[in-house]
Design a protein around this motif. Structure first.
Motif, PDB file in Angstrom:
ATOM      1  N   VAL A   1      11.157   1.263  -1.866  1.00 16.20           N
ATOM      2  CA  VAL A   1       9.758   0.844  -1.944  1.00 16.20           C
ATOM      3  C   VAL A   1       9.395   0.069  -0.682  1.00 16.20           C
ATOM      4  O   VAL A   1      10.256  -0.332   0.098  1.00 16.20           O
ATOM      5  CB  VAL A   1       9.496  -0.038  -3.183  1.00 16.20           C
ATOM      6  CG1 VAL A   1       9.669   0.755  -4.470  1.00 16.20           C
ATOM      7  CG2 VAL A   1      10.402  -1.270  -3.177  1.00 16.20           C
TER       8      VAL A   1
ATOM      9  N   GLN B   1       3.192  -1.929  -2.194  1.00 16.72           N
ATOM     10  CA  GLN B   1       3.166  -0.717  -3.011  1.00 16.72           C
ATOM     11  C   GLN B   1       2.970  -1.066  -4.477  1.00 16.72           C
ATOM     12  O   GLN B   1       3.589  -1.986  -5.012  1.00 16.72           O
ATOM     13  CB  GLN B   1       4.479   0.041  -2.831  1.00 16.72           C
ATOM     14  CG  GLN B   1       4.566   1.354  -3.602  1.00 16.72           C
ATOM     15  CD  GLN B   1       5.855   2.100  -3.311  1.00 16.72           C
ATOM     16  OE1 GLN B   1       6.559   1.804  -2.332  1.00 16.72           O
ATOM     17  NE2 GLN B   1       6.180   3.065  -4.156  1.00 16.72           N
TER      18      GLN B   1
ATOM     19  N   LEU C   1       3.429  -0.112  -8.387  1.00 15.75           N
ATOM     20  CA  LEU C   1       4.424   0.631  -9.151  1.00 15.75           C
ATOM     21  C   LEU C   1       4.005   0.766 -10.605  1.00 15.75           C
ATOM     22  O   LEU C   1       3.342  -0.124 -11.155  1.00 15.75           O
ATOM     23  CB  LEU C   1       5.778  -0.079  -9.095  1.00 15.75           C
ATOM     24  CG  LEU C   1       6.392  -0.322  -7.715  1.00 15.75           C
ATOM     25  CD1 LEU C   1       7.674  -1.142  -7.853  1.00 15.75           C
ATOM     26  CD2 LEU C   1       6.675   0.997  -7.010  1.00 15.75           C
TER      27      LEU C   1
ATOM     28  N   ILE D   1      12.867   1.822  -7.596  1.00 16.53           N
ATOM     29  CA  ILE D   1      12.800   0.654  -6.722  1.00 16.53           C
ATOM     30  C   ILE D   1      13.841   0.756  -5.614  1.00 16.53           C
ATOM     31  O   ILE D   1      13.560   0.497  -4.440  1.00 16.53           O
ATOM     32  CB  ILE D   1      13.055  -0.641  -7.519  1.00 16.53           C
ATOM     33  CG1 ILE D   1      11.976  -0.858  -8.575  1.00 16.53           C
ATOM     34  CG2 ILE D   1      13.149  -1.834  -6.574  1.00 16.53           C
ATOM     35  CD1 ILE D   1      12.290  -2.022  -9.506  1.00 16.53           C
TER      36      ILE D   1
END
Length: 276
Positions: free
Chosen positions: A231, A235, A237, A243
């Motif tokens: 990642v 960002q 999620l 991850i």
């Protein structure tokens, strides 16, 4: 190696009696969660209401009225939570159960990782502290915690419980504010709940590969010792997004994920937010 169902069944005895899910409801302030040291309360009240904890304004409800409050390892035996909005108020007083925190020893660590003395290394550590402080200071306007969390690994073994008193190479250290999940090198680490990445650093001195995720209102989870990050900072999620990968970078003696959680500088046990 235990799968998640086996782990949950096998570790039930490890949870203090006070860590059982609790709930208190009212017309204007509902609270559910784990009312125990290291636990939390997830609340629902008026949208955008200010939330006071023991008289101090600490957070605000989301646009849908959701908020979270955390209880540190040394939280007092009771806490008052109050919501205020447009001249209205609603309050609840919760009893906080005492946690049970074992002592664990970790030996074989390189001396420099326990008590660094090299000036250049100390300067590096100071710079890294600033990076982590900025990441933990995030206050995303979101409520990704509202539906609870999943485990970040599919298969793992708990090797150190949250809140344990650490003894490193024979020297007592501060409590371990993480839960260690042993898993094979390279195992996928997945987001346990929606959130935004506030820090993604591949090689910190203590933490190794580190990712921080803000799930809303300053509830930050940390993922340490990763061998690879998947990642980037900023960002967004969703639950289940990749991850990174389990490793043994930083201060670690074997491949595992150290999973940590903070709410506004209070250390919480992330496993207590996992919905079984």
């Amino acid at each position: 190696m235990l799968d998640r169902r086996g782990l949950l069944a096998g570790s039930a005895a490890l949870l203090a009696a006070g860590a059982a899910r609790a709930q208190t409801t009212g017309s204007d302030l509902d609270l559910t969660g784990r009312f125990v040291q290291g636990g939390h309360a997830i609340g629902r009240t008026w949208p955008r209401a200010l939330v006071f904890v023991d008289g101090e304004s600490l957070t605000a409800a989301s646009a849908d009225g959701w908020f979270i409050v955390g209880f540190d390892r040394d939280a007092a035996g009771s806490v008052e939570i109050e919501a205020r909005s447009d001249g209205r108020s609603a309050r609840r007083v919760l009893s906080i159960a005492a946690g049970t925190f074992p002592s664990t020893a970790v030996n074989g660590l390189p001396p420099a990782t326990v008590e660094p003395s090299d000036p250049a290394l100390l300067a590096r550590i100071r710079d890294e502290v600033l990076l982590k402080t900025e990441g933990f200071a995030s206050r995303t306007d979101a409520d990704g915690f509202r539906d609870g969390f999943a485990w970040p690994l599919e298969s793992f073994r708990i090797t150190s419980r949250w809140g344990a008193q650490r003894v490193l190479n024979g020297t007592p250290a501060r409590p371990h504010f993480g839960i260690d999940l042993a898993a094979p090198q390279g195992s996928a680490i997945r987001a346990p709940a929606p959130g935004r990445v506030t820090l993604a650093q591949p090689s910190l001195h203590f933490e190794g590969g580190l990712v921080l995720i803000d799930h809303g209102q300053g509830l930050i989870t940390a993922y340490l010792h990763q061998s690879r990050l998947e990642v980037r900072e900023g960002q967004d999620l969703m639950r289940g997004d990749l991850i990174g990968r389990v490793g043994m970078t930083g201060r670690a003696t074997g491949p595992h994920l150290c999973w940590r959680m903070k709410w506004r500088d209070r250390n919480l046990d992330p496993s207590l937010l996992v919905k079984s």
